[in-house]
Design an enzyme around this catalytic site. Structure first.
Site, PDB file in Angstrom:
ATOM      1  N   ARG A 208      -5.983   8.422   2.441  1.00 56.46           N
ATOM      2  CA  ARG A 208      -4.694   7.774   2.196  1.00 56.46           C
ATOM      3  C   ARG A 208      -4.207   7.152   3.506  1.00 56.46           C
ATOM      4  O   ARG A 208      -4.289   7.760   4.571  1.00 56.46           O
ATOM      5  CB  ARG A 208      -3.661   8.781   1.672  1.00 56.46           C
ATOM      6  CG  ARG A 208      -3.841   9.115   0.199  1.00 56.46           C
ATOM      7  CD  ARG A 208      -3.468   7.929  -0.682  1.00 56.46           C
ATOM      8  NE  ARG A 208      -3.597   8.211  -2.102  1.00 56.46           N
ATOM      9  CZ  ARG A 208      -4.669   7.952  -2.829  1.00 56.46           C
ATOM     10  NH1 ARG A 208      -5.749   7.441  -2.255  1.00 56.46           N
ATOM     11  NH2 ARG A 208      -4.679   8.206  -4.117  1.00 56.46           N
ATOM     12  N   GLU A 237      -0.163  -0.710   2.208  1.00 54.45           N
ATOM     13  CA  GLU A 237      -1.067  -1.565   1.417  1.00 54.45           C
ATOM     14  C   GLU A 237      -0.271  -2.260   0.307  1.00 54.45           C
ATOM     15  O   GLU A 237       0.621  -1.661  -0.285  1.00 54.45           O
ATOM     16  CB  GLU A 237      -2.168  -0.716   0.778  1.00 54.45           C
ATOM     17  CG  GLU A 237      -3.147  -0.121   1.747  1.00 54.45           C
ATOM     18  CD  GLU A 237      -4.219   0.711   1.015  1.00 54.45           C
ATOM     19  OE1 GLU A 237      -4.359   0.588  -0.218  1.00 54.45           O
ATOM     20  OE2 GLU A 237      -4.921   1.490   1.682  1.00 54.45           O
ATOM     21  N   HIS A 254      -9.795  -0.459   1.137  1.00 51.29           N
ATOM     22  CA  HIS A 254      -9.595   0.695   0.253  1.00 51.29           C
ATOM     23  C   HIS A 254     -10.627   0.709  -0.880  1.00 51.29           C
ATOM     24  O   HIS A 254     -10.286   0.792  -2.063  1.00 51.29           O
ATOM     25  CB  HIS A 254      -8.181   0.699  -0.323  1.00 51.29           C
ATOM     26  CG  HIS A 254      -7.726   2.054  -0.764  1.00 51.29           C
ATOM     27  ND1 HIS A 254      -6.409   2.419  -0.819  1.00 51.29           N
ATOM     28  CD2 HIS A 254      -8.427   3.147  -1.191  1.00 51.29           C
ATOM     29  CE1 HIS A 254      -6.297   3.662  -1.264  1.00 51.29           C
ATOM     30  NE2 HIS A 254      -7.513   4.124  -1.499  1.00 51.29           N
TER      31      HIS A 254
END
Length: 376
Positions: A208, A237, A254
């Site tokens: 994360r 993000e 990601h």
């Protein structure tokens, strides 16, 4: 029944249509008005399942086709009787492949051997456990840090974070995002963390974005407190810090868990959970027709090669992280598009290696990693 499904979840179309109305929408369009008369949501991390979306709705069940579930307000769900489930471990092999590619690319880029190096694995759940096992197979010394597991299982096989910081050549983080409490992980890697790394390790974050304090990370890179930073997950993000990206050794959008196998697992686990909750009778449903890469056979000739060179060739033939790094740097404004249009990536067991002049001990390691072997 009515099901609202994130339209980026693969292999799911047709699974729930026999049981009711199915609406496919992007996460951003999954609003309170849309879910008001829905019975279930199938989501990804981009859909915030909180009071502002769920209040007054008929939603009874939420399935997220992801390991992480910090986008679900679990306290609100508990208060209102909404059941939820995630997909633990669904993409753990995919993240293992991501870390494997990272390690071999770093070794090539910086001209060192991985064998004998020390890696600290912070968070030893389904993902961290697989990463640790892979690193042991290729000859690295592995340190494990997982306070919740250490409390339950005893401290014998675990070390504290200070030991990870002091001894590691690499630190890879695989923890959930916990904002508070005994096991809070928000900004786990903060200014103090980066100030106490005597071996100047490479730091890898594929869990994360909020685990790492971006400002502290930029300072650590500028001060050469670490040898390099590898980021797949970012604060804020998709509006990522471009200054931080430019300073990273490897930067990706990601996608560590984005193998087709990992996505298919997440979809399957979500449909199975919905079936069990609503009694649909498809408790063993699995995702169909998973795409294959153009080439699933890898030919390895080990003549005049070290074992590490052979292993690197095998790993990078399945997935070379440099392609994802280059794509993000060339298209920094297309973070979400790069995720949504991610190309076919399959995990190690899909590939068959044809070996020649490869020692049996190396073949055994390739087998342990998960490859199929065809020896000449």
């Amino acid at each position: 029944m009515k099901f609202i499904i994130d339209d980026k979840i693969p292999y799911i179309k047709g699974a729930l249509e026999p049981f009711g109305e199915v609406v496919y929408l992007s996460g951003a369009k999954t609003t309170a008005e849309i879910v008001r008369d829905a019975d279930a949501l199938v989501t990804r991390t981009r859909t915030k399942c909180n009071e502002s979306v769920l209040k007054g709705s008929t939603v009874k069940f939420i399935a997220t086709a992801t390991i992480g579930f910090d986008h679900i307000d679990t306290n609100y769900c508990a208060e209102t009787g909404i059941q939820w489930t995630n997909a633990p471990g669904c993409n753990s092999k995919s993240v293992e492949q991501y870390i494997a590619s990272t390690l071999f690319v770093l070794a090539e880029k910086h001209n060192f051997e991985l064998n004998g190096k020390t890696i600290g694995v912070v968070g030893v759940g389904q993902v961290g456990s697989k990463v640790a096992r892979f690193c042991e197979i290729i000859g690295m010394k592995v340190l494990l840090n997982d306070p919740p597991r250490a409390r339950i299982e005893g401290p014998e096989k675990f070390v504290n974070l200070k030991e990870i910081q002091e001894q590691s050549d690499f630190i890879t983080i695989h923890v959930p995002l916990n904002m508070e409490g005994e096991d809070a992980t928000f900004h786990l890697a903060d200014k103090n963390f980066f100030a106490n790394l005597p071996k100047k390790p490479f730091v890898i974050n594929s869990c994360r974005g909020e685990i790492i304090d971006s400002t502290a990370a930029k300072s650590a890179l500028a001060n050469q407190s670490i040898n390099g930073l590898i980021l797949d997950c970012w604060e804020n993000e998709p509006d990522i810090d471009l200054e931080l990206l430019a300073a990273c050794d490897i930067a990706t959008p990601h996608i560590a868990g984005y193998s087709k196998d990992g996505k298919a697992n997440g979809t399957s686990m979500s449909i199975q959970a919905i079936s069990k909750f609503f009694g649909l009778g498809i408790d063993n449903w699995t995702a169909p027709n998973i795409e294959l890469p153009e080439q699933t056979k890898i030919r390895l000739d080990g003549f005049k090669c070290t074992e590490e060179q052979i292993l690197a060739q095998a790993i990078l033939s399945t997935y070379d992280i440099r392609h994802d790094d280059a794509a993000l740097r060339a298209n920094t404004k297309d973070f979400e598009k790069l995720r949504g249009d991610y190309p076919v990536r399959r995990e190690f067991p899909v590939f068959t290696i044809e070996t020649e002049n490869v020692p049996q001990s190396t073949i055994e390691k390739l087998t342990q990693i998960g490859f199929q072997i065809n020896t000449k």
